[in-house]
Design a protein around this motif. Structure first.
Motif, short mmCIF file in Angstrom:
data_model
loop_
_atom_site.label_atom_id
_atom_site.label_comp_id
_atom_site.label_asym_id
_atom_site.label_seq_id
_atom_site.Cartn_x
_atom_site.Cartn_y
_atom_site.Cartn_z
N ALA A 274 20.79 40.65 28.21
CA ALA A 274 20.87 41.83 29.05
C ALA A 274 20.45 41.51 30.48
O ALA A 274 20.98 42.07 31.44
CB ALA A 274 19.97 42.93 28.48
N ALA A 275 19.48 40.59 30.60
CA ALA A 275 19.01 40.24 31.94
C ALA A 275 20.08 39.52 32.75
O ALA A 275 20.02 39.50 33.98
CB ALA A 275 17.76 39.37 31.84
N LYS A 276 21.05 38.92 32.08
CA LYS A 276 22.10 38.17 32.77
C LYS A 276 23.28 39.05 33.15
O LYS A 276 24.28 38.54 33.67
CB LYS A 276 22.58 37.02 31.86
CG LYS A 276 21.50 35.96 31.61
CD LYS A 276 22.02 34.85 30.71
CE LYS A 276 20.95 33.80 30.45
NZ LYS A 276 21.44 32.73 29.55
N ARG A 277 23.21 40.33 32.90
CA ARG A 277 24.31 41.20 33.30
C ARG A 277 24.48 41.16 34.81
O ARG A 277 23.51 41.27 35.56
CB ARG A 277 24.03 42.65 32.86
CG ARG A 277 24.12 42.88 31.37
CD ARG A 277 23.89 44.34 31.05
NE ARG A 277 22.55 44.77 31.47
CZ ARG A 277 22.18 46.03 31.62
NH1 ARG A 277 23.05 47.00 31.41
NH2 ARG A 277 20.95 46.33 32.00
N PRO A 278 25.70 41.01 35.28
CA PRO A 278 25.91 40.95 36.74
C PRO A 278 25.69 42.30 37.40
O PRO A 278 25.89 43.36 36.77
CB PRO A 278 27.38 40.51 36.84
CG PRO A 278 28.01 41.01 35.58
CD PRO A 278 26.95 40.87 34.52
N ALA A 279 25.29 42.26 38.65
CA ALA A 279 25.15 43.49 39.42
C ALA A 279 26.52 44.03 39.77
O ALA A 279 27.46 43.27 40.04
CB ALA A 279 24.34 43.22 40.68
N PHE A 280 26.67 45.33 39.74
CA PHE A 280 27.95 45.93 40.06
C PHE A 280 28.19 45.83 41.57
O PHE A 280 27.30 46.16 42.37
CB PHE A 280 27.96 47.40 39.64
CG PHE A 280 29.34 47.99 39.53
CD1 PHE A 280 30.26 47.47 38.64
CD2 PHE A 280 29.72 49.08 40.31
CE1 PHE A 280 31.53 48.01 38.52
CE2 PHE A 280 30.98 49.62 40.21
CZ PHE A 280 31.89 49.09 39.31
N PRO A 281 29.37 45.35 41.98
CA PRO A 281 29.64 45.18 43.42
C PRO A 281 29.50 46.49 44.19
O PRO A 281 29.64 47.58 43.62
CB PRO A 281 31.08 44.67 43.44
CG PRO A 281 31.31 44.09 42.08
CD PRO A 281 30.50 44.92 41.14
#
Length: 343
Positions: A274-281
């Motif tokens: 979960a910590a590796k989820r990318p930030a939404f642009p």
């Protein structure tokens, strides 16, 4: 005595050896199958494929083949299942949770058969055809936690010395009456009190809501509509498998060489994932590109909620806005039957 030679059985377990030779061997000597005659001390069939699947697991999931109530639970690996148990060689409570949900029970009742007035669970029709959801790591973890609570609650209540007369069937008889809001008898009220059946109902309701969320569906869908959605999702899975895109529940066991794409990965360290989820642009163009790429990679319809949970810093409402824009220009399309989108 599985895996032991005749001599090893006689040397290690002489009492068992004499009993089996006296009571079993005469009948086996008349058996038409050579393997049964020659291996007379081994009980039934070796079930080599099942033993191979269970090897290395500390527990597995089981359900009684013919039962008034469709329940699943973990059994310790030391317990050898007999022919009246349907076993699922998995130790992940996420799988237990999905199978224990109303969504799967509705499917199993529709797909399975009956013996007299009791439903029968057929692994080929009920389990192998059942379409699991494309749950995010966060959704899997929530289902996993709730399923562990459910399994522990039932075991704890039935293990109490004061509850030796309670049974799983008895608990679920009362549970069904609570769901139907029917008046309980004095005996049923006693079962409710000692078995904490109201709490059992709460755990099931919470689990049902979590599993429905993983599908992106309302938890209170009427049974006909729920079956329609599951049938549509089953068709999606069938189309994927024709393209060698397979939804494995145990990829390292079922597909060790990784010869085809697997859609469900066994979770190791959900928090890390979960910590590796990318930030939404931040920019709209980049947002639509990120959503489109996610849909392409999934090869399955995803709901706005599932898309939102694949990123950090974005809510479901914004994803719905982006999907609306993308649908308007033909970049994505909705699959109403399953409530998701594909690129």
């Amino acid at each position: 005595m599985f895996g032991l030679t005749e001599k090893e059985v006689r040397d290690k377990y002489p009492e068992v050896y004499q009993h089996v030779k006296t009571t079993v061997k005469p009948e086996r000597d008349q058996n038409n199958r050579t393997s049964c005659r020659d291996n007379w001390w081994i009980f039934g069939e070796a079930r080599s494929e099942m033993r191979k699947a269970l090897k290395g697991l500390s527990r597995y999931i089981a359900t009684v083949e013919t039962s008034k109530h469709r329940t699943f639970q973990f059994l310790d690996a030391a317990i050898l299942p007999d022919n009246m148990l349907v076993t699922i060689a998995h130790d992940d409570a996420y799988v237990l949770g999905v199978l224990s949900s109303r969504i799967h029970v509705v499917w199993a009742l529709a797909q399975g058969g009956t013996l007299e007035d009791r439903p029968r669970y057929n692994k080929t029709r009920c389990f192998e055809t059942f379409p699991f959801p494309a749950a995010t790591p966060a959704q899997q973890q929530a289902i996993r936690k709730k399923a562990e609570e459910l399994d522990a609650h039932r075991k704890q209540r039935l293990a109490l010395p004061t509850n030796s007369d309670l049974t799983l069937t008895g608990l679920y008889n009362v549970l069904e009456k609570l769901r139907a809001r029917e008046t309980l008898t004095d005996t049923e009220r006693d079962v409710n009190t000692r078995g904490l059946v109201k709490t059992l109902k709460e755990l099931h309701d919470e689990l049902d809501a979590l599993v429905a969320d993983a599908y992106g569906w309302p938890a209170d869908l009427p049974t006909p509509e729920l079956l329609e959605k599951l049938a549509a999702l089953n068709a999606v899975h069938a189309a994927e498998e024709r393209q060698d895109i397979v939804q494995y529940l145990r990829p390292r066991y079922q597909n060790p060489e990784a010869t085809v794409q697997g859609l469900l990965v066994e979770v190791e360290g959900v928090a890390a994932a979960a910590a590796k989820r990318p930030a939404f642009p931040r920019k709209t163009k980049e947002q639509s590109q990120a959503v489109r790429q996610l849909l392409r990679d999934s090869a399955r319809p995803l709901t706005p909620g599932q898309i939102a949970q694949s990123f950090t810093g974005v809510g479901e409402g914004r994803i719905e806005d982006i999907l609306g824009l993308m649908e308007g220009v033909g970049q994505v399309r909705e699959v109403p039957e399953v409530g998701g989108y594909v690129a």
